[in-house]
Enzyme design. Sequence first.
Site, mmCIF file in Angstrom:
data_model
loop_
_atom_site.group_PDB
_atom_site.id
_atom_site.type_symbol
_atom_site.label_atom_id
_atom_site.label_comp_id
_atom_site.label_asym_id
_atom_site.label_seq_id
_atom_site.Cartn_x
_atom_site.Cartn_y
_atom_site.Cartn_z
ATOM 1 N N LYS A 1 0.814 -1.296 0.121
ATOM 2 C CA LYS A 1 -0.008 0.043 0.107
ATOM 3 C C LYS A 1 0.659 1.099 0.040
ATOM 4 C CE LYS A 1 -3.508 2.302 3.230
ATOM 5 N NZ LYS A 1 -4.109 2.790 2.343
ATOM 6 N N THR B 1 -2.490 6.849 0.255
ATOM 7 C CA THR B 1 -3.753 6.906 1.271
ATOM 8 C C THR B 1 -4.635 7.839 0.561
ATOM 9 O OG1 THR B 1 -4.702 7.120 3.306
ATOM 10 C CG2 THR B 1 -2.765 8.438 2.998
ATOM 11 N N GLU C 1 -3.561 0.844 -3.699
ATOM 12 C CA GLU C 1 -3.914 0.717 -2.377
ATOM 13 C C GLU C 1 -4.214 -0.913 -1.941
ATOM 14 O OE1 GLU C 1 -5.618 2.509 0.235
ATOM 15 O OE2 GLU C 1 -5.808 4.320 -0.595
HETATM 16 C C1 LIG Z 1 -9.116 8.916 10.743
HETATM 17 C C2 LIG Z 1 -9.014 8.543 9.242
HETATM 18 O O1 LIG Z 1 -9.647 9.319 8.483
HETATM 19 N N1 LIG Z 1 -8.388 7.692 9.039
HETATM 20 C C3 LIG Z 1 -8.054 6.675 7.849
HETATM 21 C C4 LIG Z 1 -8.586 7.342 6.428
HETATM 22 C C5 LIG Z 1 -8.119 6.473 5.448
HETATM 23 N N2 LIG Z 1 -7.465 5.485 5.604
HETATM 24 C C6 LIG Z 1 -7.174 4.511 4.371
HETATM 25 O O2 LIG Z 1 -6.613 5.349 3.411
HETATM 26 C C7 LIG Z 1 -7.304 4.686 2.172
HETATM 27 C C8 LIG Z 1 -8.261 5.524 1.354
HETATM 28 O O3 LIG Z 1 -8.964 6.199 2.128
HETATM 29 C C9 LIG Z 1 -7.955 3.534 2.314
HETATM 30 O O4 LIG Z 1 -6.942 2.720 2.459
HETATM 31 C C10 LIG Z 1 -8.486 4.023 3.779
HETATM 32 O O5 LIG Z 1 -8.619 2.946 4.772
HETATM 33 C C11 LIG Z 1 -7.238 5.047 7.002
HETATM 34 O O6 LIG Z 1 -6.312 3.887 6.960
HETATM 35 N N3 LIG Z 1 -7.436 5.701 7.878
#
Ligand code: A1EHT
Length: 103
Positions: A20, A23, A73
Amino acid sequence: MQNDITFFARFEPDILAGRKTITIRDAAESHFQPGQRLRTGRYEDNGYFCTLEVISTTPVALNELNDEHARQENMTLAELRQVIAEIYPGLNELYVIAFKRIS
Ligand SMILES: CC(=O)Nc1ccn([C@@H]2O[C@H](CO)[C@@H](O)[C@H]2O)c(=O)n1
Protein backbone atom coordinates in the site's frame (compact mmCIF):
# COMPACT_ATOMS: atom_id res chain seq x y z
CA MET A 1 5.49 11.29 20.86
CA GLN A 2 2.42 12.16 18.78
CA ASN A 3 1.90 10.55 15.39
CA ASP A 4 1.56 12.72 12.29
CA ILE A 5 -0.84 10.37 10.49
CA THR A 6 -2.84 7.31 11.46
CA PHE A 7 -4.23 4.36 9.53
CA PHE A 8 -6.83 1.80 10.46
CA ALA A 9 -4.96 -1.10 11.99
CA ARG A 10 -6.13 -3.49 9.27
CA PHE A 11 -3.87 -1.65 6.78
CA GLU A 12 -0.69 -1.94 8.85
CA PRO A 13 0.52 -5.20 7.25
CA ASP A 14 0.09 -3.82 3.70
CA ILE A 15 1.96 -0.62 4.57
CA LEU A 16 4.83 -2.47 6.25
CA ALA A 17 5.13 -4.84 3.27
CA GLY A 18 5.09 -1.98 0.73
CA ARG A 19 1.84 -3.22 -0.85
CA LYS A 20 0.00 0.00 0.00
CA THR A 21 1.78 3.13 -1.24
CA ILE A 22 -0.97 5.77 -1.19
CA THR A 23 -3.73 6.91 1.09
CA ILE A 24 -6.73 8.98 0.10
CA ARG A 25 -7.79 11.65 2.60
CA ASP A 26 -10.02 14.70 2.96
CA ALA A 27 -8.99 18.36 3.06
CA ALA A 28 -8.19 18.17 6.79
CA GLU A 29 -5.23 15.93 5.87
CA SER A 30 -4.21 17.59 2.58
CA HIS A 31 -1.39 19.66 4.15
CA PHE A 32 1.34 16.99 3.91
CA GLN A 33 4.30 18.18 1.81
CA PRO A 34 6.73 16.20 -0.39
CA GLY A 35 9.78 15.16 1.63
CA GLN A 36 7.96 15.39 4.95
CA ARG A 37 8.59 12.43 7.26
CA LEU A 38 5.53 11.18 9.07
CA ARG A 39 5.43 9.27 12.30
CA THR A 40 2.75 6.76 11.43
CA GLY A 41 0.47 4.99 13.87
CA ARG A 42 -2.67 2.96 14.19
CA TYR A 43 -5.98 4.83 14.45
CA GLU A 44 -7.35 2.47 17.09
CA ASP A 45 -4.60 2.67 19.73
CA ASN A 46 -2.28 5.38 18.32
CA GLY A 47 0.59 2.86 18.42
CA TYR A 48 3.51 3.93 16.24
CA PHE A 49 4.42 1.36 13.59
CA CYS A 50 6.63 3.03 10.96
CA THR A 51 7.91 6.27 9.41
CA LEU A 52 6.70 7.27 5.95
CA GLU A 53 8.13 9.93 3.63
CA VAL A 54 5.62 11.90 1.59
CA ILE A 55 6.23 11.76 -2.17
CA SER A 56 3.30 13.92 -3.26
CA THR A 57 -0.14 15.24 -2.31
CA THR A 58 -2.51 15.51 -5.26
CA PRO A 59 -6.19 16.54 -5.36
CA VAL A 60 -8.50 13.96 -6.88
CA ALA A 61 -12.26 13.93 -7.39
CA LEU A 62 -14.16 10.84 -6.31
CA ASN A 63 -15.17 10.04 -9.90
CA GLU A 64 -11.52 10.25 -11.05
CA LEU A 65 -10.41 7.30 -8.94
CA ASN A 66 -9.11 4.57 -11.22
CA ASP A 67 -7.52 1.13 -11.27
CA GLU A 68 -4.06 2.61 -10.72
CA HIS A 69 -5.19 4.17 -7.43
CA ALA A 70 -6.72 0.83 -6.45
CA ARG A 71 -3.52 -1.03 -7.30
CA GLN A 72 -1.55 1.36 -5.09
CA GLU A 73 -4.05 0.64 -2.28
CA ASN A 74 -3.76 -3.12 -2.84
CA MET A 75 -7.51 -3.27 -3.51
CA THR A 76 -9.90 -3.53 -6.39
CA LEU A 77 -11.46 -0.26 -7.51
CA ALA A 78 -14.82 -1.47 -6.18
CA GLU A 79 -13.27 -2.17 -2.76
CA LEU A 80 -11.56 1.23 -2.72
CA ARG A 81 -14.78 3.04 -3.60
CA GLN A 82 -16.58 1.11 -0.84
CA VAL A 83 -13.91 2.00 1.77
CA ILE A 84 -14.01 5.68 0.82
CA ALA A 85 -17.83 5.73 0.89
CA GLU A 86 -17.64 4.41 4.48
CA ILE A 87 -14.91 6.79 5.70
CA TYR A 88 -15.93 9.91 3.77
CA PRO A 89 -19.66 9.58 2.91
CA GLY A 90 -20.82 12.14 0.35
CA LEU A 91 -17.38 13.71 -0.09
CA ASN A 92 -16.17 14.37 -3.64
CA GLU A 93 -13.00 16.41 -2.99
CA LEU A 94 -10.23 14.04 -1.98
CA TYR A 95 -6.41 14.03 -1.89
CA VAL A 96 -4.02 11.26 -2.86
CA ILE A 97 -1.01 11.16 -0.56
CA ALA A 98 1.75 9.01 -2.08
CA PHE A 99 4.42 7.77 0.30
CA LYS A 100 7.36 5.45 0.76
CA ARG A 101 8.33 3.69 3.93
CA ILE A 102 11.72 4.81 5.25
CA SER A 103 11.81 3.04 8.62
C1 A1EHT B 1 -9.19 8.95 10.73
C2 A1EHT B 1 -9.08 8.56 9.30
O1 A1EHT B 1 -9.66 9.16 8.44
N1 A1EHT B 1 -8.30 7.50 9.02
C3 A1EHT B 1 -8.07 6.87 7.84
C4 A1EHT B 1 -8.51 7.34 6.59
C5 A1EHT B 1 -8.19 6.61 5.49
N2 A1EHT B 1 -7.48 5.44 5.60
C6 A1EHT B 1 -7.16 4.64 4.42
O2 A1EHT B 1 -6.75 5.41 3.31
C7 A1EHT B 1 -7.25 4.81 2.11
C8 A1EHT B 1 -8.18 5.67 1.36
O3 A1EHT B 1 -9.05 6.37 2.18
C9 A1EHT B 1 -7.88 3.56 2.50
O4 A1EHT B 1 -6.93 2.56 2.47
C10 A1EHT B 1 -8.34 3.95 3.90
O5 A1EHT B 1 -8.69 2.92 4.66
C11 A1EHT B 1 -7.06 5.00 6.85
O6 A1EHT B 1 -6.42 3.95 6.99
N3 A1EHT B 1 -7.35 5.72 7.94
